[in-house]
Design a protein around this motif. Structure first.
Motif, PDB file in Angstrom:
ATOM      1  N   ALA A  41       0.830  -1.205   0.000  1.00  0.00           N
ATOM      2  CA  ALA A  41       0.000   0.000   0.000  1.00  0.00           C
ATOM      3  C   ALA A  41       0.866   1.257   0.000  1.00  0.00           C
ATOM      4  O   ALA A  41       0.544   2.245  -0.665  1.00  0.00           O
ATOM      5  N   LEU A  42       1.978   1.221   0.732  1.00  0.00           N
ATOM      6  CA  LEU A  42       2.896   2.360   0.719  1.00  0.00           C
ATOM      7  C   LEU A  42       3.527   2.528  -0.661  1.00  0.00           C
ATOM      8  O   LEU A  42       3.734   3.643  -1.132  1.00  0.00           O
ATOM      9  N   GLN A  43       3.829   1.426  -1.319  1.00  0.00           N
ATOM     10  CA  GLN A  43       4.393   1.505  -2.665  1.00  0.00           C
ATOM     11  C   GLN A  43       3.394   2.108  -3.637  1.00  0.00           C
ATOM     12  O   GLN A  43       3.766   2.902  -4.497  1.00  0.00           O
ATOM     13  N   VAL A  44       2.139   1.754  -3.501  1.00  0.00           N
ATOM     14  CA  VAL A  44       1.094   2.335  -4.351  1.00  0.00           C
ATOM     15  C   VAL A  44       1.027   3.834  -4.120  1.00  0.00           C
ATOM     16  O   VAL A  44       0.918   4.626  -5.051  1.00  0.00           O
ATOM     17  N   ARG A  45       1.123   4.239  -2.865  1.00  0.00           N
ATOM     18  CA  ARG A  45       1.073   5.664  -2.530  1.00  0.00           C
ATOM     19  C   ARG A  45       2.222   6.417  -3.188  1.00  0.00           C
ATOM     20  O   ARG A  45       2.073   7.542  -3.625  1.00  0.00           O
ATOM     21  N   GLN A  46       3.362   5.786  -3.295  1.00  0.00           N
ATOM     22  CA  GLN A  46       4.545   6.427  -3.851  1.00  0.00           C
ATOM     23  C   GLN A  46       4.507   6.470  -5.376  1.00  0.00           C
ATOM     24  O   GLN A  46       5.179   7.288  -5.991  1.00  0.00           O
ATOM     25  N   ASN A  47       3.710   5.626  -5.984  1.00  0.00           N
ATOM     26  CA  ASN A  47       3.643   5.527  -7.433  1.00  0.00           C
ATOM     27  C   ASN A  47       3.088   6.821  -8.040  1.00  0.00           C
ATOM     28  O   ASN A  47       1.964   7.221  -7.790  1.00  0.00           O
ATOM     29  N   SER A  48       3.859   7.472  -8.876  1.00  0.00           N
ATOM     30  CA  SER A  48       3.464   8.768  -9.425  1.00  0.00           C
ATOM     31  C   SER A  48       2.262   8.660 -10.351  1.00  0.00           C
ATOM     32  O   SER A  48       1.437   9.576 -10.414  1.00  0.00           O
ATOM     33  N   ALA A  49       2.128   7.568 -11.067  1.00  0.00           N
ATOM     34  CA  ALA A  49       0.968   7.410 -11.943  1.00  0.00           C
ATOM     35  C   ALA A  49      -0.313   7.361 -11.117  1.00  0.00           C
ATOM     36  O   ALA A  49      -1.335   7.936 -11.507  1.00  0.00           O
ATOM     37  N   PHE A  50      -0.249   6.713  -9.973  1.00  0.00           N
ATOM     38  CA  PHE A  50      -1.402   6.640  -9.089  1.00  0.00           C
ATOM     39  C   PHE A  50      -1.727   8.036  -8.538  1.00  0.00           C
ATOM     40  O   PHE A  50      -2.889   8.411  -8.427  1.00  0.00           O
ATOM     41  N   ARG A  51      -0.690   8.810  -8.216  1.00  0.00           N
ATOM     42  CA  ARG A  51      -0.907  10.182  -7.747  1.00  0.00           C
ATOM     43  C   ARG A  51      -1.621  11.009  -8.803  1.00  0.00           C
ATOM     44  O   ARG A  51      -2.536  11.764  -8.497  1.00  0.00           O
ATOM     45  N   ARG A  52      -1.174  10.879 -10.067  1.00  0.00           N
ATOM     46  CA  ARG A  52      -1.811  11.657 -11.135  1.00  0.00           C
ATOM     47  C   ARG A  52      -3.275  11.258 -11.302  1.00  0.00           C
ATOM     48  O   ARG A  52      -4.131  12.092 -11.530  1.00  0.00           O
ATOM     49  N   LEU A  53      -3.562   9.969 -11.191  1.00  0.00           N
ATOM     50  CA  LEU A  53      -4.932   9.498 -11.302  1.00  0.00           C
ATOM     51  C   LEU A  53      -5.799  10.101 -10.196  1.00  0.00           C
ATOM     52  O   LEU A  53      -6.905  10.581 -10.447  1.00  0.00           O
ATOM     53  N   LEU A  54      -5.292  10.094  -8.970  1.00  0.00           N
ATOM     54  CA  LEU A  54      -6.055  10.672  -7.864  1.00  0.00           C
ATOM     55  C   LEU A  54      -6.244  12.171  -8.049  1.00  0.00           C
ATOM     56  O   LEU A  54      -7.306  12.718  -7.777  1.00  0.00           O
ATOM     57  N   ALA A  55      -5.216  12.856  -8.546  1.00  0.00           N
ATOM     58  CA  ALA A  55      -5.317  14.296  -8.776  1.00  0.00           C
ATOM     59  C   ALA A  55      -6.385  14.591  -9.820  1.00  0.00           C
ATOM     60  O   ALA A  55      -7.110  15.582  -9.721  1.00  0.00           O
ATOM     61  N   LYS A  56      -6.483  13.737 -10.814  1.00  0.00           N
ATOM     62  CA  LYS A  56      -7.485  13.906 -11.872  1.00  0.00           C
ATOM     63  C   LYS A  56      -8.890  13.912 -11.283  1.00  0.00           C
ATOM     64  O   LYS A  56      -9.761  14.631 -11.727  1.00  0.00           O
ATOM     65  N   PHE A  57      -9.105  13.093 -10.259  1.00  0.00           N
ATOM     66  CA  PHE A  57     -10.413  13.004  -9.634  1.00  0.00           C
ATOM     67  C   PHE A  57     -10.517  13.869  -8.382  1.00  0.00           C
ATOM     68  O   PHE A  57     -11.421  13.717  -7.588  1.00  0.00           O
ATOM     69  N   HIS A  58      -9.545  14.766  -8.206  1.00  0.00           N
ATOM     70  CA  HIS A  58      -9.533  15.724  -7.090  1.00  0.00           C
ATOM     71  C   HIS A  58      -9.600  15.046  -5.729  1.00  0.00           C
ATOM     72  O   HIS A  58     -10.276  15.503  -4.819  1.00  0.00           O
ATOM     73  N   CYS A  59      -8.914  13.910  -5.604  1.00  0.00           N
ATOM     74  CA  CYS A  59      -8.869  13.197  -4.325  1.00  0.00           C
ATOM     75  C   CYS A  59      -7.745  13.762  -3.465  1.00  0.00           C
ATOM     76  O   CYS A  59      -6.686  14.104  -3.960  1.00  0.00           O
ATOM     77  N   SER A  60      -7.960  13.809  -2.186  1.00  0.00           N
ATOM     78  CA  SER A  60      -6.904  14.195  -1.266  1.00  0.00           C
ATOM     79  C   SER A  60      -5.957  13.023  -1.116  1.00  0.00           C
ATOM     80  O   SER A  60      -6.375  11.906  -0.872  1.00  0.00           O
ATOM     81  N   PHE A  61      -4.664  13.289  -1.281  1.00  0.00           N
ATOM     82  CA  PHE A  61      -3.694  12.209  -1.202  1.00  0.00           C
ATOM     83  C   PHE A  61      -2.824  12.307   0.033  1.00  0.00           C
ATOM     84  O   PHE A  61      -1.879  11.573   0.195  1.00  0.00           O
ATOM     85  N   CYS A  62      -3.145  13.219   0.923  1.00  0.00           N
ATOM     86  CA  CYS A  62      -2.298  13.390   2.099  1.00  0.00           C
ATOM     87  C   CYS A  62      -2.571  12.319   3.146  1.00  0.00           C
ATOM     88  O   CYS A  62      -1.803  12.147   4.068  1.00  0.00           O
ATOM     89  N   SER A  63      -3.664  11.580   3.019  1.00  0.00           N
ATOM     90  CA  SER A  63      -4.011  10.583   4.019  1.00  0.00           C
ATOM     91  C   SER A  63      -3.953   9.190   3.416  1.00  0.00           C
ATOM     92  O   SER A  63      -4.408   8.958   2.310  1.00  0.00           O
ATOM     93  N   LEU A  64      -3.404   8.253   4.157  1.00  0.00           N
ATOM     94  CA  LEU A  64      -3.300   6.883   3.661  1.00  0.00           C
ATOM     95  C   LEU A  64      -4.615   6.132   3.726  1.00  0.00           C
ATOM     96  O   LEU A  64      -4.760   5.086   3.133  1.00  0.00           O
ATOM     97  N   ASP A  65      -5.611   6.674   4.430  1.00  0.00           N
ATOM     98  CA  ASP A  65      -6.844   5.912   4.569  1.00  0.00           C
ATOM     99  C   ASP A  65      -7.625   5.848   3.260  1.00  0.00           C
ATOM    100  O   ASP A  65      -8.581   5.104   3.166  1.00  0.00           O
ATOM    101  N   VAL A  66      -7.208   6.603   2.224  1.00  0.00           N
ATOM    102  CA  VAL A  66      -7.858   6.473   0.927  1.00  0.00           C
ATOM    103  C   VAL A  66      -7.330   5.273   0.164  1.00  0.00           C
ATOM    104  O   VAL A  66      -7.921   4.845  -0.810  1.00  0.00           O
ATOM    105  N   VAL A  67      -6.209   4.713   0.601  1.00  0.00           N
ATOM    106  CA  VAL A  67      -5.613   3.571  -0.092  1.00  0.00           C
ATOM    107  C   VAL A  67      -6.238   2.304   0.460  1.00  0.00           C
ATOM    108  O   VAL A  67      -6.127   2.012   1.629  1.00  0.00           O
ATOM    109  N   LYS A  68      -6.918   1.577  -0.383  1.00  0.00           N
ATOM    110  CA  LYS A  68      -7.531   0.316   0.026  1.00  0.00           C
ATOM    111  C   LYS A  68      -6.764  -0.821  -0.620  1.00  0.00           C
ATOM    112  O   LYS A  68      -6.390  -0.748  -1.771  1.00  0.00           O
ATOM    113  N   THR A  69      -6.546  -1.851   0.140  1.00  0.00           N
ATOM    114  CA  THR A  69      -5.826  -2.999  -0.405  1.00  0.00           C
ATOM    115  C   THR A  69      -6.795  -4.158  -0.523  1.00  0.00           C
ATOM    116  O   THR A  69      -7.806  -4.227   0.175  1.00  0.00           O
TER     117      THR A  69
END
Length: 86
Positions: free
Chosen positions: A51-79
């Motif tokens: 889950a931490l690796q997913v958080r670090q993945n820049s492509a995943f960050r761009r996807l979340l930014a596209k949908f205006h998701c807050s990425f500062c919290s890990l609780d949005v990452v579901k495994t």
């Protein structure tokens, strides 16, 4: 055939180790976010690390930014539970 009984590590020890990994990788993650992450992963260290690796993945960050998701919290990452090997 040897039957080994293995227990999952304690949440506190997992959080401590994940904090160390985060520092070494340059990630700024609060301890309470790591506690939530570990809990959501069922105290499974491999899932927590993934889950931490997913958080670090820049492509995943761009996807979340596209949908205006807050990425500062890990609780949005579901495994998901890993598939059982035969």
């Amino acid at each position: 055939c040897l039957d080994l009984k293995v227990t999952r590590p304690l949440r506190a020890s997992m959080v401590k180790r994940l904090q160390q990994i985060c520092r070494e990788e340059g990630l700024n993650v609060e301890a309470n976010a790591l506690e939530l992450l570990v809990e959501s992963c069922g105290n499974d260290f491999r899932q927590s690390l993934n889950a931490l690796q997913v958080r670090q993945n820049s492509a995943f960050r761009r996807l979340l930014a596209k949908f205006h998701c807050s990425f500062c919290s890990l609780d949005v990452v579901k495994t998901q539970q890993p598939n059982q090997l035969p």
